[in-house]
Motif scaffolding. Sequence first.
Motif, short mmCIF file in Angstrom:
data_model
loop_
_atom_site.label_atom_id
_atom_site.label_comp_id
_atom_site.label_asym_id
_atom_site.label_seq_id
_atom_site.Cartn_x
_atom_site.Cartn_y
_atom_site.Cartn_z
N ALA A 102 0.75 -1.08 0.12
CA ALA A 102 -0.01 0.13 -0.06
C ALA A 102 0.82 1.34 0.04
N ALA A 103 1.98 1.18 0.76
CA ALA A 103 2.81 2.42 0.79
C ALA A 103 3.48 2.46 -0.48
N ALA A 104 4.14 1.34 -1.27
CA ALA A 104 4.49 1.44 -2.41
C ALA A 104 3.99 2.01 -3.58
N VAL A 105 2.67 1.83 -3.40
CA VAL A 105 1.68 2.27 -4.57
C VAL A 105 1.84 3.82 -4.48
N GLU A 106 2.07 4.56 -3.40
CA GLU A 106 2.19 6.18 -3.39
C GLU A 106 3.85 6.52 -3.95
N GLY A 107 4.62 5.53 -4.13
CA GLY A 107 5.92 5.79 -4.71
C GLY A 107 6.96 6.04 -3.54
N VAL A 108 6.76 5.52 -2.26
CA VAL A 108 7.85 5.33 -1.14
C VAL A 108 7.64 3.99 -0.57
N ARG A 109 8.90 3.55 -0.20
CA ARG A 109 9.11 2.12 0.15
C ARG A 109 9.03 2.10 1.66
N LEU A 110 8.68 1.06 2.18
CA LEU A 110 8.64 0.59 3.48
C LEU A 110 9.37 -0.84 3.76
N GLN A 111 10.68 -0.78 4.44
CA GLN A 111 11.36 -1.69 4.68
C GLN A 111 11.34 -2.27 6.06
N GLN A 112 10.83 -3.70 6.21
CA GLN A 112 10.86 -4.11 7.48
C GLN A 112 12.37 -4.28 7.99
N LEU A 113 12.58 -4.12 9.17
CA LEU A 113 14.09 -4.22 9.99
C LEU A 113 14.18 -5.58 10.61
N ASP A 114 15.17 -6.16 10.41
CA ASP A 114 15.49 -7.51 11.00
C ASP A 114 15.96 -7.14 12.29
N ARG A 115 16.18 -8.18 13.27
CA ARG A 115 16.51 -8.07 14.47
C ARG A 115 17.68 -7.26 14.54
N ASP A 116 18.87 -7.35 14.01
CA ASP A 116 20.13 -6.46 14.19
C ASP A 116 19.81 -5.21 13.91
#
Length: 338
Positions: A153-167
Amino acid sequence: MSQTDHALTTALAQAAATAGRAPSVHNTQPWRWRVLPDALELRVVRDRQLTATDPEGRLLVLSCGAALHHARVTLAAEGWQAVVERIPDPDEVERTPNPDDADLLARLTSLTRVGTDPEAMHLVQCMRIRHTDRRPVGDEPITDSALTEITEAAAVEGVRLQQLDRDQVLQLATAASQADSVESEDPRLRAELAYWTSRADNVGLPAAVLPESPPQTTVPGRDFGRAGTLPVGPGHDQAAAYALLYGDEDEPSTWLRAGEALSAGWLTATRLGVSVVPLSGVIEVPGTRAELRGVLAGMGHPYLVLRLGRADPTHAGPPHTPRLPVEQVVDTTAARET
């Protein structure tokens, strides 16, 4: 005015009013809408900028972007499709002259009637129940499918959303702690925060939405400098996911897009029963914002950190933050004069 013209101006005014439900930094609601007979203009209100916390206006414009997306979705729910002109050039846009053109962020124009969008209708309902719950989330983790849907849904607006790993979450926790230390030592920032957490005029953050004690979290939230009245409980954020909203550029046009992406992702999360808490402190401090660029390996510019989780089912949701009266944020004079 024809029946079609009246329906359009009514839809534009309703979209602007509904956009007032959008999230904004410290609930500043830094937007003002102007309804024209055939267009809707969004302007930023500089008087509600956090000049100490957000001197460049990154969060100011991002907040207005969230309102812009709310307005777009509301129009789609009513069956209207609009062309969006972001940061329009005053010399290239035909419109009724206005002395506030320097603050013009976007125009919704060239509106055409299309079929009502059922998904948009559902998202408008989500606008009415969306809220920010700063308490620890419950023990149920978010499913991968839900995270994917929010990210898309965020990507459709031209911006990326990256989930962070544990580190990366541990890196974020360190950066957030550093940012909190920096801001707590700045008297201008403390005074500004105190101002926006003590107002009683439909803006700012009332005590009822602030935790009564610091929640137990891996990534520390903002220290608001005063205790609220929202009961916290013994929970932790161990089941939470953290994500970074980012893009290729760091300028007003992309901050606006980031706000639209925030709205799109948050409304989708609300539909899926996922709680969202924006964490902006680590973005506000230049040094920790640079550290987040390192998390992205220098491949993007961070706009906002989000905590995602399932709200603790044993807690009643916090109250909604207050909203300014419609007449203070929506100007319909030009539409009425035609």
